[in-house]
Design a protein around this motif. Structure first.
Motif, PDB file in Angstrom:
ATOM      1  N   GLY A  51      16.060  -8.571  -6.366  1.00  0.00           N
ATOM      2  CA  GLY A  51      16.044  -8.707  -5.115  1.00  0.00           C
ATOM      3  C   GLY A  51      15.472  -9.777  -4.456  1.00  0.00           C
ATOM      4  O   GLY A  51      15.682 -10.332  -3.444  1.00  0.00           O
ATOM      5  N   ILE A  52      13.958  -9.940  -5.026  1.00  0.00           N
ATOM      6  CA  ILE A  52      13.331 -11.275  -4.516  1.00  0.00           C
ATOM      7  C   ILE A  52      14.145 -12.326  -4.845  1.00  0.00           C
ATOM      8  O   ILE A  52      13.954 -13.331  -3.826  1.00  0.00           O
ATOM      9  N   GLY A  75       0.056   2.895 -10.183  1.00  0.00           N
ATOM     10  CA  GLY A  75       0.013   3.714 -11.547  1.00  0.00           C
ATOM     11  C   GLY A  75      -1.333   3.387 -11.967  1.00  0.00           C
ATOM     12  O   GLY A  75      -1.916   4.337 -12.727  1.00  0.00           O
ATOM     13  N   VAL A  76      -1.495   2.106 -11.951  1.00  0.00           N
ATOM     14  CA  VAL A  76      -2.833   1.705 -12.807  1.00  0.00           C
ATOM     15  C   VAL A  76      -4.130   2.140 -12.034  1.00  0.00           C
ATOM     16  O   VAL A  76      -4.819   2.682 -12.699  1.00  0.00           O
ATOM     17  N   GLN A  81       7.282  -3.470  -2.737  1.00  0.00           N
ATOM     18  CA  GLN A  81       7.644  -2.550  -3.765  1.00  0.00           C
ATOM     19  C   GLN A  81       7.071  -2.787  -5.310  1.00  0.00           C
ATOM     20  O   GLN A  81       6.636  -2.036  -5.982  1.00  0.00           O
ATOM     21  N   LEU A  82       7.327  -4.113  -5.607  1.00  0.00           N
ATOM     22  CA  LEU A  82       7.071  -4.274  -7.166  1.00  0.00           C
ATOM     23  C   LEU A  82       5.513  -4.257  -7.085  1.00  0.00           C
ATOM     24  O   LEU A  82       5.101  -3.692  -8.210  1.00  0.00           O
ATOM     25  N   SER A  83       5.005  -4.807  -6.573  1.00  0.00           N
ATOM     26  CA  SER A  83       3.244  -5.093  -6.851  1.00  0.00           C
ATOM     27  C   SER A  83       2.986  -3.618  -6.279  1.00  0.00           C
ATOM     28  O   SER A  83       1.957  -3.085  -7.111  1.00  0.00           O
ATOM     29  N   GLY A 117       0.688  -1.223   0.032  1.00  0.00           N
ATOM     30  CA  GLY A 117       0.072  -0.166   0.030  1.00  0.00           C
ATOM     31  C   GLY A 117       0.804   1.217  -0.004  1.00  0.00           C
ATOM     32  O   GLY A 117       0.495   2.282  -0.636  1.00  0.00           O
ATOM     33  N   SER A 118       1.933   1.146   0.819  1.00  0.00           N
ATOM     34  CA  SER A 118       2.557   2.546   0.869  1.00  0.00           C
ATOM     35  C   SER A 118       3.259   2.958  -0.491  1.00  0.00           C
ATOM     36  O   SER A 118       3.657   3.642  -0.874  1.00  0.00           O
ATOM     37  N   SER A 119       3.986   1.755  -1.065  1.00  0.00           N
ATOM     38  CA  SER A 119       4.445   1.653  -2.369  1.00  0.00           C
ATOM     39  C   SER A 119       3.483   2.172  -3.528  1.00  0.00           C
ATOM     40  O   SER A 119       3.946   3.212  -4.464  1.00  0.00           O
TER      41      SER A 119
END
Length: 419
Positions: free
Chosen positions: A264-265, A158-159, A150-152, A23-25
């Motif tokens: 990183g994952i 943006g979407v 971060q990725l999700s 959520g923060s990302s």
């Protein structure tokens, strides 16, 4: 021993914090877009991001001292509730079309304060939730959680903003609420704490700084990590700018940037095994050598997806180094100082995160792309040589650390945190 996947408290903590970070990302992407929509000013948009970073830096050291004074589970609960409330009010303001830039800045400040408090609270509480022998695995899984969030979150933000400017913030509010509910069911053993007068607060901040300074391994790693993060952040921004100058599409640049998180994952999943088989010095300097070797390769690849593979490769070993030194630091540090340790390290790395893009911008402005890339490589190379030859880190491979020698008869590993 119960595995991490069956550790009810750790599982609740991991899932809840993963939702919160996603959520923060999402809002980190949506906030500058929102300011651009409200003002049509790139400078104002950058100011909002600068306020977010500055808030965490300013509040960082006092936050660590407060975390060591208060109940850490309570700190995390309050932070999640306040974030849900702040973002929820922003959603209502956007729904009623009454939001101005000043409202966005106030929300950003509240979120920055809460993150400066909740992150050291979680890290300091981790040894009370996870057995000592599994702490390094938990640190590695937390790193994977951060990259995944971060990725999700970045993709989702943006979407959702494209569908409705209030949507990403509504999602963030829901994730903070879900994290709050998960934290309610986590059991953290009570800490024995002596009541401390308010007049001692400034001394407690100083105690945290002195503790870090008196630990040779922590001090050297902090210096090297700040420097390496600075040059890598500069390189990261530099390659995005070069890709933009050469006409690479925005979509391809987004994929290129996201590949850093993918690397990183994968590195986080491999980190528990690498942590067991590599000695501490090699685990730490490995990421330095990898980044130093990969930066010059950017001279020979096309900006875009190929550069993304460089980002992914550079990120792969970072979780192993982080697992090694974080575990070491948590087990070395007395419980009453763990919040301050985490905040000191967070502030140090925050300085690099803020100054790195500024350095990258200056390199883009005054040097050719090749010169800028080689400058980043030279800076990283000097730090790599220093870390490799440093006697404190070399002794760290052989000395008895807080969790043993790094290997025991059963093949398990106990160790510490990297850059």
């Amino acid at each position: 021993m119960t595995s991490l996947s069956r550790n009810r408290d750790y599982r609740l903590l991991w899932v809840g914090q993963a939702l919160s970070e996603a959520g923060s990302s999402a809002s980190i992407i949506a906030l500058p877009l929102l300011v651009l929509t409200l003002t049509d000013s790139a400078a104002a948009s950058g100011l909002v991001l600068g306020v977010a970073a500055a808030t965490q830096l300013v509040v960082g050291l006092p936050a660590g001292a407060l975390v060591d004074r208060w109940n850490r589970r309570t700190v995390m609960l309050v932070c999640e509730a306040v974030q849900a409330l702040a973002v929820g009010l922003l959603v209502l303001g956007l729904w009623w079309h009454v939001v101005e830039v000043v409202h966005v800045v106030l929300v950003v400040i509240v979120l920055g304060v809460c993150r400066a408090m909740s992150e050291p609270a979680e890290e300091a509480a981790l040894p009370a939730i996870v057995p000592e022998q599994q702490l390094s695995d938990a640190v590695a899984m937390n790193a994977a959680r951060g990259y995944l969030g971060q990725l999700s979150g970045t993709a989702l933000g943006g979407v959702l903003f494209g569908l409705g400017r209030w949507l990403p913030f509504a999602v963030e509010a829901v994730t903070h609420l879900a994290t709050f509910l998960s934290l309610l069911f986590i059991r953290v053993p009570a800490r024995q704490r002596e009541p401390a007068p308010v007049s001692r607060f400034h001394r407690e901040i100083g105690e945290g700084l002195r503790w870090v300074w008196k630990q040779p391994v922590v001090r050297v790693v902090a210096f090297c990590a700040v420097g390496l993060n600075l040059f890598f952040q500069a390189f990261y921004l530099l390659m995005i700018a070069i890709a933009h100058q050469k006409g690479v599409s925005a979509g391809q640049i987004g994929v290129m940037a996201a590949m850093l998180g993918a690397g990183g994952i994968l590195g986080s999943l491999a980190a528990p095994w690498l942590h067991r088989v590599l000695r501490p010095h090699r685990a730490i300097v490995g990421v330095f050598w990898a980044i130093t070797a990969l930066i010059p390769v950017a001279l020979f690849v096309e900006p875009g997806i190929q550069t993304g593979f460089l980002f992914a490769a550079a990120a792969f070993l970072a979780p192993t180094a982080n697992t090694t030194i974080t575990t070491y630091q948590l087990l070395l540090t007395p419980d009453e100082l763990r919040g301050r340790l985490s905040s000191v390290m967070g502030v140090a790395l925050g300085v690099a995160a803020v100054s790195g893009p500024a350095v990258g911008g200056l390199l883009v402005e005054f040097l050719t792309p090749a010169q800028a890339i080689l400058t980043c490589a030279a800076g990283a190379g000097l730090l790599t040589l220093y870390a490799t030859a440093n006697p404190t880190l070399r002794r760290f491979s052989r000395q008895e650390d807080p969790v043993g020698s790094g290997r025991d008869g059963s093949g398990s590993s106990r160790g510490g945190r990297g850059p």
